[in-house]
Each structure stands twice: as structure tokens, then as C-alpha cells.
Scaffold this motif. Structure first.
Motif, PDB file in Angstrom:
ATOM      1  N   PRO A   1       0.826  -1.218   0.000  1.00 52.47           N
ATOM      2  CA  PRO A   1       0.000   0.000   0.000  1.00 52.47           C
ATOM      3  C   PRO A   1       0.854   1.260   0.000  1.00 52.47           C
ATOM      4  CG  PRO A   1      -0.071  -1.075   2.157  1.00 52.47           C
ATOM      5  CD  PRO A   1       0.648  -2.000   1.234  1.00 52.47           C
ATOM      6  N   ARG A   2       2.088   1.153   0.514  1.00 50.29           N
ATOM      7  CA  ARG A   2       2.974   2.309   0.529  1.00 50.29           C
ATOM      8  C   ARG A   2       3.331   2.740  -0.890  1.00 50.29           C
ATOM      9  NH1 ARG A   2       4.378  -1.305   4.226  1.00 50.29           N
ATOM     10  NH2 ARG A   2       5.962  -2.279   2.928  1.00 50.29           N
ATOM     11  N   ARG A   3       3.543   1.784  -1.773  1.00 51.21           N
ATOM     12  CA  ARG A   3       3.892   2.141  -3.157  1.00 51.21           C
ATOM     13  C   ARG A   3       2.702   2.780  -3.875  1.00 51.21           C
ATOM     14  NH1 ARG A   3       7.271  -2.977  -3.105  1.00 51.21           N
ATOM     15  NH2 ARG A   3       9.310  -2.142  -2.539  1.00 51.21           N
ATOM     16  N   LEU A   4       1.513   2.295  -3.596  1.00 46.14           N
ATOM     17  CA  LEU A   4       0.313   2.923  -4.175  1.00 46.14           C
ATOM     18  C   LEU A   4       0.193   4.363  -3.706  1.00 46.14           C
ATOM     19  CD1 LEU A   4      -2.543   0.264  -4.074  1.00 46.14           C
ATOM     20  CD2 LEU A   4      -1.680   1.477  -6.085  1.00 46.14           C
TER      21      LEU A   4
ATOM     22  N   GLY B   1       0.510  11.720  -9.017  1.00 48.82           N
ATOM     23  CA  GLY B   1      -0.624  11.655  -9.929  1.00 48.82           C
ATOM     24  C   GLY B   1      -0.722  10.380 -10.737  1.00 48.82           C
ATOM     25  N   VAL B   2      -0.104   9.312 -10.272  1.00 48.34           N
ATOM     26  CA  VAL B   2      -0.125   8.044 -10.996  1.00 48.34           C
ATOM     27  C   VAL B   2      -1.035   7.059 -10.253  1.00 48.34           C
ATOM     28  CG1 VAL B   2       1.249   6.060 -11.754  1.00 48.34           C
ATOM     29  CG2 VAL B   2       2.173   8.376 -11.970  1.00 48.34           C
TER      30      VAL B   2
ATOM     31  N   GLY C   1       9.826   8.251 -19.828  1.00 46.25           N
ATOM     32  CA  GLY C   1      10.591   7.645 -20.914  1.00 46.25           C
ATOM     33  C   GLY C   1       9.775   6.662 -21.731  1.00 46.25           C
ATOM     34  N   ALA C   2       8.804   6.030 -21.076  1.00 44.22           N
ATOM     35  CA  ALA C   2       7.927   5.079 -21.764  1.00 44.22           C
ATOM     36  C   ALA C   2       6.731   5.771 -22.402  1.00 44.22           C
ATOM     37  CB  ALA C   2       7.459   4.006 -20.790  1.00 44.22           C
ATOM     38  N   GLY C   3       6.639   7.102 -22.217  1.00 45.08           N
ATOM     39  CA  GLY C   3       5.522   7.853 -22.789  1.00 45.08           C
ATOM     40  C   GLY C   3       4.230   7.750 -22.019  1.00 45.08           C
ATOM     41  N   TRP C   4       4.284   7.146 -20.836  1.00 43.32           N
ATOM     42  CA  TRP C   4       3.043   6.991 -20.059  1.00 43.32           C
ATOM     43  C   TRP C   4       2.737   8.241 -19.236  1.00 43.32           C
ATOM     44  CZ3 TRP C   4       0.554   6.984 -15.432  1.00 43.32           C
ATOM     45  CH2 TRP C   4      -0.657   6.269 -15.368  1.00 43.32           C
ATOM     46  N   LEU C   5       3.759   8.814 -18.650  1.00 42.40           N
ATOM     47  CA  LEU C   5       3.582  10.027 -17.852  1.00 42.40           C
ATOM     48  C   LEU C   5       3.992  11.218 -18.706  1.00 42.40           C
ATOM     49  CD1 LEU C   5       2.779  10.817 -14.923  1.00 42.40           C
ATOM     50  CD2 LEU C   5       5.201  10.806 -14.354  1.00 42.40           C
ATOM     51  N   ARG C   6       3.114  12.189 -18.808  1.00 42.65           N
ATOM     52  CA  ARG C   6       3.392  13.333 -19.641  1.00 42.65           C
ATOM     53  C   ARG C   6       4.518  14.180 -19.042  1.00 42.65           C
ATOM     54  NH1 ARG C   6       0.976  10.432 -23.006  1.00 42.65           N
ATOM     55  NH2 ARG C   6      -1.260  10.589 -23.254  1.00 42.65           N
TER      56      ARG C   6
END
Length: 197
Positions: free
Chosen positions: A17-20, A27-28, A191-196
């Protein structure tokens, strides 16, 4: 103006739960949480940093096999004192030994982070934070153990809880000690294009 391609679903290969909570700070929000079961036993002569990297990679690969087409993020945190690995204490006695070992000295917290893209490409980071604990008295150790915060966490303490009062020195990423280095994780996702950007 071209429309950017849709982002693949993001899978977090962790039950923590800490990583969540840490991901939410930037904002992820993963589309799916998929904890994986792998053997976390250190190999003979394996160093703490090698173990952290190997476990993160193993968890990511196990989750990617179950989630084709997804972007898979995994991490594993290891506490080390020299070459010695302090895992999750099996019981209160082992938690006490860990606290006595890091009392009054510096130790390292290492987190391996692995991101596997839908096409199988893999990106990895290994982040190290150095901490120094004050010298703990018998009463402090006993009081801390009674809280039960040592259960289920590497090294037997959680810096975001009561143990933070013992930290007299910290060099590096605080979020890394909690369980996920946010700066490096955000870099991987960008880098993977997932996070703007």
C-alpha cells in the motif's frame, strides 16, 4: 494536430500500500495491481544492491507474463549493512537484532525499480539512500517493537512512521526509503511515454 496514441494500461506488480500511496503523490494511479509471488531468498554471496535489482526484475517479468499489452512497474526494497542483507523480520527477536545492528551507525536502503513495456523492452533503476540512526537505548528498542511497525518491512522499520524520530542523517531519496524512489520512477514512466512531461 496529431492525437497522441492511447496509453497502455499500467500494472503495479506490488502488494505494498505504501507504493500505491507514493505513486498517488505524483498523480499516478495504476489500472491494475498485480502482486507476484517469487522466491526472495538471497543467493550465495549476493550483495544487497544485486538482490534489490534482481527481485524488482523478477516481479516485473512475472507480472508481465500475466498482463500482455500492459506497462508493468515493479520495485523491491532491500536494507543493507555492509554486505549483510536485512530482510523482513521473521519475528520480534529478529526485528530486535536488526535495530541493534543499525543503532548508532549508517546503513543503506536500496530499491530496484523495473519497468517493462508492452513490447518487452525493459528499463531499470537502482537507487540507494544512506541513513544514520541515533544510538538506541534498550527502552527505545522495547517501546518501538511494542508498536508492531517492524512487521512485513525490510530492515524492521518504516521511516514514514515512528522510526523517523531515530534518523539523524539521511543522504538521498526519502521516498526510496518508504519503498519507491519517485524521481526515478517518474523518469521511467516519462521515458515510456506513459507520464506526460
Amino acid at each position: 494536430m496529431t492525437t497522441p496514441p492511447p496509453r497502455p494500461p499500467l500494472v503495479l506488480a506490488s502488494a505494498s500500500p505504501r507504493r500505491l500511496d507514493l505513486l498517488a503523490r505524483i498523480g499516478v494511479v495504476p489500472d491494475r495491481v498485480l502482486p507476484t509471488e517469487i522466491d526472495e531468498t538471497p543467493r550465495k554471496a549476493e550483495l544487497p544492491r544485486q538482490l534489490a535489482a534482481r527481485l524488482a526484475r523478477g516481479k516485473a517479468e512475472a507480472a508481465a507474463a500475466q498482463a500482455p499489452g500492459a506497462l508493468v512497474l515493479a520495485a523491491d526494497t532491500v536494507v543493507g549493512v555492509g554486505r549483510r542483507i536485512l530482510g523482513k523480520p521473521a519475528d520480534e527477536a529478529e526485528a530486535r537484532r536488526f535495530l541493534e545492528l543499525i543503532s548508532g551507525r549508517r546503513h543503506r536502503v536500496m530499491t530496484g525499480v523495473c519497468l517493462i513495456r508492452p513490447d518487452g523492452r525493459r528499463s531499470e533503476r537502482l537507487v540507494t539512500t544512506i541513513l544514520g540512526f541515533q544510538r538506541l537505548t534498550e527502552a527505545q528498542v522495547a517501546d518501538f517493537l511494542a508498536l508492531g511497525e517492524w512487521r512485513g518491512v525490510a530492515g524492521g522499520y518504516q521511516i514514514q512512521k515512528r522510526a523517523e524520530v531515530f534518523v539523524r542523517f539521511l543522504s538521498g531519496s526519502h521516498s526510496n526509503v518508504v519503498g519507491l524512489p519517485l524521481f526515478e520512477t517518474a523518469q521511467l514512466l516519462r521515458g515510456a511515454g506513459w507520464l506526460r512531461p
